[in-house]
Write an enzyme that holds these catalytic residues in place. Structure first.
Site, mmCIF file in Angstrom:
data_model
loop_
_atom_site.group_PDB
_atom_site.id
_atom_site.type_symbol
_atom_site.label_atom_id
_atom_site.label_comp_id
_atom_site.label_asym_id
_atom_site.label_seq_id
_atom_site.Cartn_x
_atom_site.Cartn_y
_atom_site.Cartn_z
ATOM 1 N N ARG A 36 41.735 -78.820 -80.213
ATOM 2 C CA ARG A 36 41.015 -77.537 -80.277
ATOM 3 C C ARG A 36 41.138 -76.890 -81.658
ATOM 4 O O ARG A 36 40.244 -76.168 -82.088
ATOM 5 C CB ARG A 36 41.543 -76.581 -79.208
ATOM 6 N N LYS A 197 37.685 -81.600 -56.050
ATOM 7 C CA LYS A 197 37.053 -80.768 -55.019
ATOM 8 C C LYS A 197 35.567 -80.525 -55.220
ATOM 9 O O LYS A 197 35.129 -80.184 -56.312
ATOM 10 C CB LYS A 197 37.761 -79.406 -54.974
ATOM 11 N N GLY A 350 38.220 -80.033 -70.534
ATOM 12 C CA GLY A 350 39.397 -80.218 -69.682
ATOM 13 C C GLY A 350 39.845 -81.660 -69.588
ATOM 14 O O GLY A 350 39.954 -82.371 -70.579
ATOM 15 N N GLY A 373 35.926 -74.668 -67.948
ATOM 16 C CA GLY A 373 35.278 -73.662 -67.095
ATOM 17 C C GLY A 373 34.001 -73.119 -67.707
ATOM 18 O O GLY A 373 32.994 -72.935 -67.019
#
Length: 392
Positions: A36, A197, A350, A373
């Site tokens: 990053r 999920k 991620g 996100g």
């Protein structure tokens, strides 16, 4: 989506207050993964080479509005100094006398990093008084923290009420590449979605069903789809309360003429341990005492073929527990297929970004997003607070 960018403003001799996403893993005072930091270097260089007095601000971890030394950004200043080949100064706070003095003393081309924004509770509350205190430090505001753009926090949102605001080069790149997936993807457009999920990806799946030609499902969320179709899934992770949702998504895909492709085989084991004894079984023959922890070789082959023949590919979510040796193969096969695809290839942030680096394909795809996100929310069709305030 057009943004106001740093190319639209003269920064010579100006104090530029830039929000970055330096939320990186640190152990024993050392940065473990500097990706990053490296992603922001082009913007930093662009500004310093044009004579800006650059003040960087970031959050790190979740110190809950209180000073906590284990979340100090000091080690980041050290690593960034090495990457830039120049000393990055460090201020022990992000507002108040210490920060103001450090900012005032900066010379053109110099870089200052402020201490963790989240040491103050005003940051996460999008507090205007806190934003105003930050704004005092600069004359121009730049946001290059795409990874934080989905949060309406003071350093991302409220601050734009007090300073003219522009996007950094990384922010611009992220919005351009991810935006193109929604606005004008070359066809066929294939999305590969993994992870644990279905509930985490509902918005993305629904929005992508109006854009893609095929949706390839992997990871543990595949079991919820399979169980919804009446398959036995053994001890595999299933979201029992999402079976109806999975059914409705399968119906919706059919209605829209989108292929929703599920695995045909899995790597199963009694546990996901490093030394697990594994077996490959068809999707309709998972033993009652075992769980699936990766897609099987036949699924990997089918998915790889689909990816390689696509014109646009978006990948988010691993195919299995790739951080454990026995369950790496599926995710690795997807990564390698992406590297071979001649079209536009975008990797969501991620864990997926981590996989892209681990399997050595990060520089062989079109774009690896720094936002997990934020990337998903953008692909859900949501407006990100940190991006909305930068629109041209």
């Amino acid at each position: 989506m057009a943004l106001r960018t740093i190319r639209d403003v003269d920064v010579q001799g100006k104090r530029v207050l830039m929000r970055v996403d330096f939320n990186v893993p640190i152990e024993d005072g050392k940065v473990l993964d500097d990706w990053r930091l490296r992603a922001t270097v082009p913007t930093i260089r662009y500004l310093t080479e044009r004579g800006a007095k650059l003040i960087l601000m970031s959050h790190l971890g979740r110190p809950k509005g209180k000073r906590d030394e284990k979340y100090s950004l000091r080690p980041v200043a050290q690593r960034l100094s090495e990457l830039l080949g120049q000393t990055v100064k460090f201020a022990d706070d992000c507002i108040g006398e210490v920060a103001e003095k450090a900012a005032a003393e900066l010379q053109p081309g110099e870089v200052l990093l402020l201490e963790n924004l989240r040491f103050h509770e005003g940051e996460e509350k999008n507090d205007e008084t806190f934003a105003q205190q930050l704004a005092k430090l600069g004359e121009i505001y730049v946001n290059d923290a795409f990874g934080a753009a989905h949060r309406a926090h003071a350093s991302v949102h409220a601050i734009t009420k007090f300073l003219p605001a522009y996007a950094g080069l990384l922010m611009e790149k992220e919005v351009t590449h991810l935006g193109k997936l929604l606005e004008a993807p070359d066809k066929p457009f294939v999305a590969v979605l993994g992870g644990a999920k279905v509930s985490d990806k509902i918005g993305v799946i629904k929005n992508l069903l109006t854009k893609v030609d095929a949706l390839l499902i992997g990871g543990a969320m595949a079991f919820t789809f399979l169980k919804a179709q009446g398959y036995e899934t053994g001890k595999s992770l299933v979201e029992e309360d999402k079976l109806d949702l999975a059914k409705s998504l399968l119906d919706e895909a059919k209605e829209k003429g989108v292929e929703l492709v599920l695995p045909v085989d899995f790597v199963v084991a009694e546990s996901d341990a490093e030394d697990a004894v594994t077996k490959v079984v068809p999707a309709n023959a998972i033993p009652a005492d075992k769980a699936g922890y990766d897609i099987g070789p036949e699924t990997a082959r089918i998915y790889a073929e689909r990816i390689k023949s696509a014109k646009t590919v978006f990948w988010n979510g691993p195919m299995g527990r790739f951080e454990r040796a026995p369950f790496k193969a599926g995710t690795k096969a997807i990564a390698e297929a992406l590297a071979e695809c001649p079209g536009t290839t975008v990797v969501g942030g991620g864990e997926t970004a981590a996989a892209a680096f681990e399997f050595g394909i990060a520089d062989k795809v079109t774009h690896v997003s720094t936002g997990g996100g934020a990337a998903l929310e953008l692909l859900e069709g949501r407006e990100l607070p940190g991006v909305a305030v930068l629109k041209a």
